[in-house]
Enzyme design. Structure first.
Site, PDB file in Angstrom:
ATOM      1  CE  LYS A 128      32.527  32.758  41.841  1.00  9.90           C
ATOM      2  NZ  LYS A 128      31.476  33.433  41.114  1.00  9.90           N
ATOM      3  CE  LYS A 150      27.273  32.361  34.049  1.00  9.58           C
ATOM      4  NZ  LYS A 150      26.439  32.767  35.191  1.00  9.58           N
ATOM      5  CE  LYS A 189      25.180  41.134  34.478  1.00 12.99           C
ATOM      6  NZ  LYS A 189      24.961  40.111  35.517  1.00 12.99           N
TER       7      LYS A 189
HETATM    8  P1  AMP Z   1      22.865  37.537  35.995  1.00 14.24           P
HETATM    9  O1  AMP Z   1      23.712  38.345  35.082  1.00 14.24           O
HETATM   10  O2  AMP Z   1      23.631  36.447  36.690  1.00 14.24           O
HETATM   11  O3  AMP Z   1      22.030  38.351  36.904  1.00 14.24           O
HETATM   12  O4  AMP Z   1      21.857  36.777  35.044  1.00 14.24           O
HETATM   13  C1  AMP Z   1      20.724  37.428  34.509  1.00 14.24           C
HETATM   14  C2  AMP Z   1      20.002  36.462  33.627  1.00 14.24           C
HETATM   15  O5  AMP Z   1      20.806  36.143  32.479  1.00 14.24           O
HETATM   16  C3  AMP Z   1      19.703  35.134  34.313  1.00 14.24           C
HETATM   17  O6  AMP Z   1      18.423  34.687  33.890  1.00 14.24           O
HETATM   18  C4  AMP Z   1      20.775  34.207  33.800  1.00 14.24           C
HETATM   19  O7  AMP Z   1      20.380  32.853  33.797  1.00 14.24           O
HETATM   20  C5  AMP Z   1      20.962  34.728  32.387  1.00 14.24           C
HETATM   21  N1  AMP Z   1      22.332  34.463  31.919  1.00 14.24           N
HETATM   22  C6  AMP Z   1      23.473  34.931  32.463  1.00 14.24           C
HETATM   23  N2  AMP Z   1      24.546  34.492  31.778  1.00 14.24           N
HETATM   24  C7  AMP Z   1      24.054  33.700  30.785  1.00 14.24           C
HETATM   25  C8  AMP Z   1      24.662  32.943  29.732  1.00 14.24           C
HETATM   26  N3  AMP Z   1      25.998  32.913  29.566  1.00 14.24           N
HETATM   27  N4  AMP Z   1      23.857  32.269  28.884  1.00 14.24           N
HETATM   28  C9  AMP Z   1      22.499  32.300  29.022  1.00 14.24           C
HETATM   29  N5  AMP Z   1      21.870  32.999  30.000  1.00 14.24           N
HETATM   30  C10 AMP Z   1      22.631  33.682  30.869  1.00 14.24           C
END
Ligand code: AMP
Length: 327
Positions: free
Chosen positions: A114, A193, A196
């Site tokens: 990015k 993946k 959000k």
């Molecule tokens: P984030 O939303 O990027 O701050 O991620 C918060 C936590 O959720 C981190 O530990 C990520 O590794 C986990 N996480 C985010 N997306 C996924 C996903 N699609 N599958 C499994 N874990 C996830």
């Protein structure tokens, strides 16, 4: 004293089923297994929401949503905090920038994918802030989803390099991912993946189940999940490379306590996944609704957590400064 575990969640969109299965539930399991649950430190990574153009009002709302959700998933005995309220996180980040190299930051996936000349400089440096988030609390374990591997590796490398150069101040933590659903994939694009805001997939948000989605929304999203054209009697089976959509549904099913035994069609699989996901989300949503009705309680939990964080991180920051010859 090292912390038992540490993990943060970024308030950049409404938390997803991926966040819940990959991180929030393992964080709760670590809390429940800890000798002293208050030695589990979990936070809202609001500073990490600033690496791309952002709306301050939206950030405040999302931070509150994540803060409330950490409580709603049962982390009520852990030490909870909002990252920006514990200034030692950004103080340690600069000191670790003096240990990290430009070469290793240039290799970080987010920046490689990015980064543009007009990107915020923090898109380049945030992995060091993430290392500071972790190392400041001296955790034994970092329960996260599989997508965090490169970040935790960097934290481990920086701790090891710091200790070798300046003395044994930092604890080198272990990364802990759950056995199933360590990387929940987008339902519309199961090669990407579940992120959000659907930003990791090409398909927008139709393939993203949010923790706060009601049963009808969950049912609709799972009913439309991409599978494949296989009609063989053994079509319902896991194979990441040739059947990514079906494999993802099976992982979600198992992680939500369901079983694929006796399921022979994709329709039956989707129905079972829907039931398991709805049953997993329901108690979290109920508790979330109760907590939004009691904002003073949420405020009090975080104020106490942040006070404890400031107390336990001060000696770590002081030890780092002293080892570096500062002050
Ligand atoms: P984030 O939303 O990027 O701050 O991620 C918060 C936590 O959720 C981190 O530990 C990520 O590794 C986990 N996480 C985010 N997306 C996924 C996903 N699609 N599958 C499994 N874990 C996830």
């Amino acid at each position: 004293m090292p912390a038992t575990s540490l993990s943060l969640v970024k308030p950049t969109g409404s938390p997803t089923l991926g966040n819940l299965l990959g991180a929030l539930r393992p964080m709760a399991a670590a809390q429940d297994a800890a000798d002293d649950p208050a030695d589990c430190f979990y936070g809202v990574a609001d500073l990490h929401a600033l690496t791309v153009p952002h709306d301050p009002t939206e950030l405040r709302l999302r931070s509150r949503e994540v803060a409330t959700l950490l409580l709603a998933v049962g982390l009520d005995r852990s030490t909870l905090f909002v990252q920006s309220r514990v200034p030692a996180h950004r103080e340690l980040a600069y000191l670790l920038e003096c240990v990290a190299t430009t070469g290793e930051l240039s290799r970080m996936i987010q920046f490689k994918e990015k980064g543009r000349p007009g990107s915020r400089a923090s898109l380049y440096t945030y992995p060091v802030l993430m290392a500071a988030d972790i190392l400041l609390h001296r955790p034994v374990r970092v329960p996260v989803g599989d997508d965090q591997r490169q970040h935790v590796e960097l934290a481990r490398d920086l701790a090891t390099r710091f200790n070798a150069a300046y003395g044994p101040v930092l604890v080198v933590p272990e990364m802990a991912t759950p056995p199933a659903a360590a990387r929940v994939m987008d339902l519309q694009d199961p090669t990407a993946k579940m992120g959000k805001s659907g930003t990791d997939a090409r398909s927008g948000t139709a393939g993203v189940v949010h923790v706060l989605d009601g049963p009808d929304v969950v049912r609709r999203k799972i009913a439309r999940a991409v599978t494949d054209g296989d009609t063989a009697p053994d079509a319902v089976r896991a194979d990441r490379s040739t059947k990514p959509g079906v494999t993802n549904l099976l992982e979600v099913l198992v992680a939500c306590g369901g079983s694929a035994d006796g399921i022979a069609t994709y329709g039956a699989l989707k129905a079972a996944v829907t039931d398991a996901v709805v049953a997993t989300l329901e108690p979290v949503q109920r508790r979330y609704a109760e907590l939004t009705g009691d904002p003073a309680h949420v405020d009090a939990v975080y104020a106490a957590g942040e006070a404890r964080c400031r107390e336990v991180t001060a000696p770590v920051l002081a030890a780092v400064e002293s080892a570096l010859g500062l002050g």
